[in-house]
Design a protein around this motif. Structure first.
Motif, PDB file in Angstrom:
ATOM      1  N   ASN A   1       0.789  -1.451  -0.364  1.00  0.00           N
ATOM      2  CA  ASN A   1       0.145   0.153   0.189  1.00  0.00           C
ATOM      3  C   ASN A   1       0.744   1.006   0.286  1.00  0.00           C
ATOM      4  O   ASN A   1       1.565   1.545   0.963  1.00  0.00           O
TER       5      ASN A   1
ATOM      6  N   TYR B   1      -6.393   8.846   1.301  1.00  0.00           N
ATOM      7  CA  TYR B   1      -5.889   7.763  -0.120  1.00  0.00           C
ATOM      8  C   TYR B   1      -4.941   6.556  -0.065  1.00  0.00           C
ATOM      9  O   TYR B   1      -4.024   7.628   0.489  1.00  0.00           O
ATOM     10  N   SER B   2      -5.466   5.563  -0.225  1.00  0.00           N
ATOM     11  CA  SER B   2      -4.226   4.944  -0.620  1.00  0.00           C
ATOM     12  C   SER B   2      -4.160   3.563  -1.890  1.00  0.00           C
ATOM     13  O   SER B   2      -4.968   3.850  -2.737  1.00  0.00           O
TER      14      SER B   2
ATOM     15  N   ASN C   1      -3.828   0.273  -3.662  1.00  0.00           N
ATOM     16  CA  ASN C   1      -1.949  -0.890  -3.637  1.00  0.00           C
ATOM     17  C   ASN C   1      -1.442  -1.312  -4.666  1.00  0.00           C
ATOM     18  O   ASN C   1      -2.509  -1.539  -6.224  1.00  0.00           O
TER      19      ASN C   1
ATOM     20  N   LYS D   1      -5.378  -1.696  -7.065  1.00  0.00           N
ATOM     21  CA  LYS D   1      -7.088  -0.283  -6.597  1.00  0.00           C
ATOM     22  C   LYS D   1      -6.434   0.812  -5.414  1.00  0.00           C
ATOM     23  O   LYS D   1      -5.341   0.796  -4.780  1.00  0.00           O
TER      24      LYS D   1
ATOM     25  N   TYR E   1      -8.080   3.600  -3.056  1.00  0.00           N
ATOM     26  CA  TYR E   1      -8.825   3.723  -1.497  1.00  0.00           C
ATOM     27  C   TYR E   1      -9.015   4.758  -0.894  1.00  0.00           C
ATOM     28  O   TYR E   1      -7.753   5.407  -1.065  1.00  0.00           O
TER      29      TYR E   1
ATOM     30  N   ASN F   1      -9.943   6.238   2.652  1.00  0.00           N
ATOM     31  CA  ASN F   1     -10.341   6.091   3.714  1.00  0.00           C
ATOM     32  C   ASN F   1     -11.244   4.270   4.198  1.00  0.00           C
ATOM     33  O   ASN F   1     -12.136   3.922   4.312  1.00  0.00           O
ATOM     34  N   ASN F   2     -10.055   3.657   3.083  1.00  0.00           N
ATOM     35  CA  ASN F   2     -10.805   2.207   3.542  1.00  0.00           C
ATOM     36  C   ASN F   2     -11.508   1.631   1.991  1.00  0.00           C
ATOM     37  O   ASN F   2     -11.638   0.715   1.871  1.00  0.00           O
ATOM     38  N   THR F   3     -12.145   2.638   1.302  1.00  0.00           N
ATOM     39  CA  THR F   3     -13.602   2.597   1.316  1.00  0.00           C
ATOM     40  C   THR F   3     -12.893   2.783  -0.803  1.00  0.00           C
ATOM     41  O   THR F   3     -12.141   3.473  -1.048  1.00  0.00           O
ATOM     42  N   PHE F   4     -13.114   1.625  -1.569  1.00  0.00           N
ATOM     43  CA  PHE F   4     -12.739   1.221  -3.275  1.00  0.00           C
ATOM     44  C   PHE F   4     -13.457   2.363  -3.675  1.00  0.00           C
ATOM     45  O   PHE F   4     -14.460   2.472  -4.171  1.00  0.00           O
ATOM     46  N   ILE F   5     -11.863   2.929  -4.670  1.00  0.00           N
ATOM     47  CA  ILE F   5     -12.708   3.672  -5.626  1.00  0.00           C
ATOM     48  C   ILE F   5     -12.025   3.158  -7.027  1.00  0.00           C
ATOM     49  O   ILE F   5     -11.097   2.635  -7.982  1.00  0.00           O
ATOM     50  N   LYS F   6     -13.222   2.923  -7.524  1.00  0.00           N
ATOM     51  CA  LYS F   6     -13.215   2.211  -9.312  1.00  0.00           C
ATOM     52  C   LYS F   6     -12.504   3.584 -10.412  1.00  0.00           C
ATOM     53  O   LYS F   6     -12.948   4.659  -9.891  1.00  0.00           O
TER      54      LYS F   6
END
Length: 231
Positions: free
Chosen positions: A135, A142-143, A145, A150, A152, A154-159
């Motif tokens: 990560n 924002y992070s 991987n 992918k 993210y 706040n640990n929510t996936f952003i497409k």
């Protein structure tokens, strides 16, 4: 590890599709959809991002199952099991180019298909245990991987679209160095001649995925990340 993988079935024969579905459900897996054509399959894939796709090669429409898998790879990663009546060398060679984990010939039987799915699940479980999670902190919660490519928040996936993902990955690999417009063109479009507006539009699309200014434009040169990446 008892992971309940999501499976998408792409099969244009209704009876066959239901047979496959019953076999999958008997293994305790989640069938997220059944598709009959490229358009339907890609749409369901983008919606559910299944870990496994069971793909027929002859499906409705002009784009066959092998081409459909390539379209899916532009969206995200998945493990493919081809289940088809085609066993000629030309078709198999085309299928190999998409790196499937299995190639089953119709007519199939329940035991054989279940064994194939179990083997694929075992490989996926092994990859989850062994593959490192890399990560990168992009700031502002924002992070990214690097292993799964992918994004993210706040640990929510952003497409992200395929090209947006590849551009962000280029910027991360470059750390704080400038990525030129020519580099973007050569890597994303593989050397094909495109208009300047195509590159600018791609950069704009990626920027819209962030609420903060993470990507800086260097006039007449290119773009770079504003954050400090130490990896």
């Amino acid at each position: 590890m008892n992971t309940k993988y999501k499976i998408l079935i792409v099969e244009d024969q209704a009876i066959t599709a239901m047979e496959i579905k019953q076999i999958v459900l008997a293994l305790g897996l989640d069938v997220v959809g059944i598709a009959k054509s490229n358009e339907e399959a890609v749409k369901k894939f983008e919606e559910y991002l299944p870990e496994i796709v069971i793909m027929d090669i002859k499906i409705q429409g002009d784009r066959d199952g092998i081409t459909t898998v390539k379209d899916m790879y532009k969206i995200g990663e998945t493990s493919v099991i081809y289940l088809t009546a085609f066993n000629d060398d030309a078709t198999i060679d085309r299928a190999i180019e998409t790196y499937p984990l299995a190639y089953e010939i119709k007519p199939f039987n329940k035991a054989s298909l279940q064994s194939t799915i179990k083997i694929v699940m075992s490989k996926l479980n092994k990859d989850i245990v062994e593959k490192p999670i890399l990560n990168v902190d992009l700031g502002y919660n924002y992070s990214f991987n690097q292993d799964t490519k992918k994004l993210y928040f706040n640990n929510t996936f952003i497409k992200l679209g395929y090209q947006e993902t590849e551009l962000l990955f280029m910027l991360i690999k470059a750390k704080e160095q400038i990525v030129s417009y020519k580099q973007i063109e050569n890597e994303i479009w593989e050397g094909n001649v495109i208009s300047d507006s195509s590159v600018r539009t791609l950069i704009w699309r990626l920027r819209t995925k962030f609420e903060y200014k993470i990507i800086e434009t260097i006039p007449y040169e290119g773009i770079r990340l504003l954050i400090n990446i130490n990896k």
